[in-house]
Scaffold this active site. Sequence first.
Site, PDB file in Angstrom:
ATOM      1  N   HIS A   1      14.847   1.924   6.454  1.00 56.68           N
ATOM      2  CA  HIS A   1      13.588   1.547   6.222  1.00 56.68           C
ATOM      3  C   HIS A   1      13.306   2.060   4.853  1.00 56.68           C
ATOM      4  O   HIS A   1      12.303   1.677   4.053  1.00 56.68           O
ATOM      5  CB  HIS A   1      12.640   2.014   7.136  1.00 56.68           C
ATOM      6  CG  HIS A   1      11.559   1.476   6.836  1.00 56.68           C
ATOM      7  ND1 HIS A   1      10.489   2.207   6.411  1.00 56.68           N
ATOM      8  CD2 HIS A   1      10.883   0.301   7.489  1.00 56.68           C
ATOM      9  CE1 HIS A   1       9.313   1.558   6.322  1.00 56.68           C
ATOM     10  NE2 HIS A   1       9.502   0.438   7.077  1.00 56.68           N
TER      11      HIS A   1
ATOM     12  N   HIS B   1       0.451  -1.142   1.592  1.00 55.92           N
ATOM     13  CA  HIS B   1       1.882  -0.723   2.054  1.00 55.92           C
ATOM     14  C   HIS B   1       2.476   0.623   1.490  1.00 55.92           C
ATOM     15  O   HIS B   1       3.341   0.990   1.726  1.00 55.92           O
ATOM     16  CB  HIS B   1       2.925  -1.926   1.537  1.00 55.92           C
ATOM     17  CG  HIS B   1       4.060  -1.839   2.414  1.00 55.92           C
ATOM     18  ND1 HIS B   1       5.293  -1.518   1.798  1.00 55.92           N
ATOM     19  CD2 HIS B   1       4.402  -2.189   3.581  1.00 55.92           C
ATOM     20  CE1 HIS B   1       6.413  -1.673   2.552  1.00 55.92           C
ATOM     21  NE2 HIS B   1       5.868  -1.911   3.827  1.00 55.92           N
TER      22      HIS B   1
END
Length: 466
Positions: free
Chosen positions: A341, A130
Site C-alpha cells: 500500500h 487522500h
Amino acid sequence: HHIQENKLSSSPQNSTTNVKPGRDGIGEFRLLRVHKHFGLGAKAEEMSIGLREMVGADRSKPSPEWVIITNYMVDVDWLLQEWPELVSIPKVILFHGQREDLQNKRLPSSFSSHLMLPEQTHGIRYGVFHTKSFIIGFPGEVRIVVHSANLIPQDFNTKSQGTWMQDFPLKTLESSRSPFEEDLLTYMETYEVRWKGSEWKDPKTKEIRRLSVSTLRDYDYSKAKVRLIGSAPGRHTGSAMRKFGHLKLKAILSSMSFDEKFSKGPLVMQFSSMGSLNEKWLRSFQESLSSGKKHSVDGGGYAAGGSVPGPEKNVTRKFLQQYYHVWGTDTVHDRRRVSPHIKTFLRYQHAVDSQRKCQEIAWVLLTSHNLSQAAWGVEQKGRFGPQLFIRHWELGVLFIPTASGGISQITTTACTPAPSRKRIPLPYALPPRRYGAGDVPWIWTKQKFPLPDIFGRQNYWDDAQS
C-alpha cells in the site's frame, strides 16, 4: 467472516523501540511494522516502527498540546484503542475523506472533524482527500509525520507501508523561513476551504488557545531533511501550477544537480492503484520525474488486493505492459508476502558494489500519490491560459542528498552503512524483476482465480461476502 479484521484488529506487533526522528542517517524513512502472523524476523523489522512511535506515544515525548490528523479512511474506535491518550489531548483536529467513517459516530469533546470532499469544496467530481499525516504540537516543538497508511487495522497490520517524521523547534529571533516551510504552508492553506481555525481553553492555564494554519509559521524548519510534494484540488494557473502535483516535483528536481551517472538511470514508479492513463500524460509525467541538471504475492490472500485497486480496463492497456515489474523481490525487509500500500517514486543507478546488490539513488519520494492524473494533475488549456487540473488532496516527502544535512549519497539498505550515506529501507529490491511470460497484473475486478489463496478463497470478494 472477516478473517483479517477479526484476527488482526488489534496491533500485537513486535516490541517497540524508541526512535529519535530527525537524526542523521536512516532515522527518517521507516517501514511500518506488520502483524506477527507474517513471521518476519528481527532483521527484517529493524527499520520498522509502529503507530505509537510515529506519534510519540511510546514515552519518548511529553503529552501533546494539540494534534492535526489527516487521512482518507479513519476507524476511530481502532485509533483510540491504539492511541488512548488521544482523548486527553486538549484539541484534536481530524480531516478525513470518507463520509461513512464518522457518520453517527460520537467523538470525544476535544475532537473537531472536517469532511474533505472535492465535489463539495471545489465542485470537482471524482476527487478524494487522500493525504495521510499527523501534525503534533508538543511543548516547544512540532512533529510532522507523513505516511502511506489509512487509519484502519488492516493497513497497519497487513500491508507494506512507509513513514517519515521529524521534529522542529519553535523559531528564535535568528530563525528564517525555509523551502520546507513554504511547502508546508502552501499545502496546508488549501485546507482553509473547510477550516479557519479552532479555539479552546487550556486545561492548565485556563487561557484561550487558538490553532490555525498560520500557527505552523511559529516553528523553525531550517533543518528539514526533505521537501514536501502536495496536491490539492483545483485548476491551478500561473505560478500556482508549479506549487502542486507533478509540476511541483519537476520544479524541485529541475533546480538540482545530479551526477551524470543518473542521467540514464531507471525510474521506478511503485504504487497501489492506477488511474485511467494515456500515453501523452505518462510521457509528461516521466518528463517531470526525469528533471534535474547533470554535472560531471501476499500473506493476506486475494482479499488483500482490495488495497491494490486496478480495474481491468486500466491495467490491461497495451502501452503499459512494457513497464510492469514484479513486487515480491525483497529479501532484506522480507515484504514479499506483504501486499503493497506504500507508494514510492525514485531514480537510481545500477549496482555500485562488486556483488551488484548496492544501488545508489538520486532521489526518492514517499507519498500518498498513486499513479493517476487525478492525483498528480494534468496540464490543460484553460479559459485564461495553461492550467494544472488536480482532483485529489495528496502529500509526499522527497528525499534528496542536498536536503539531508551532510548526506551526500542515498542508497538502498543492501549497501553498507557510512557516515555520509542515507540508507532507505525500500520494501522491494532494485533492480526489480520485469514481468515474465507467466506474470499478469493484479485486477481487483477479476471474478474468480484458478487457484485458491491461503484462506481458500478464489476471488477478492469472498471475504466481503462471507
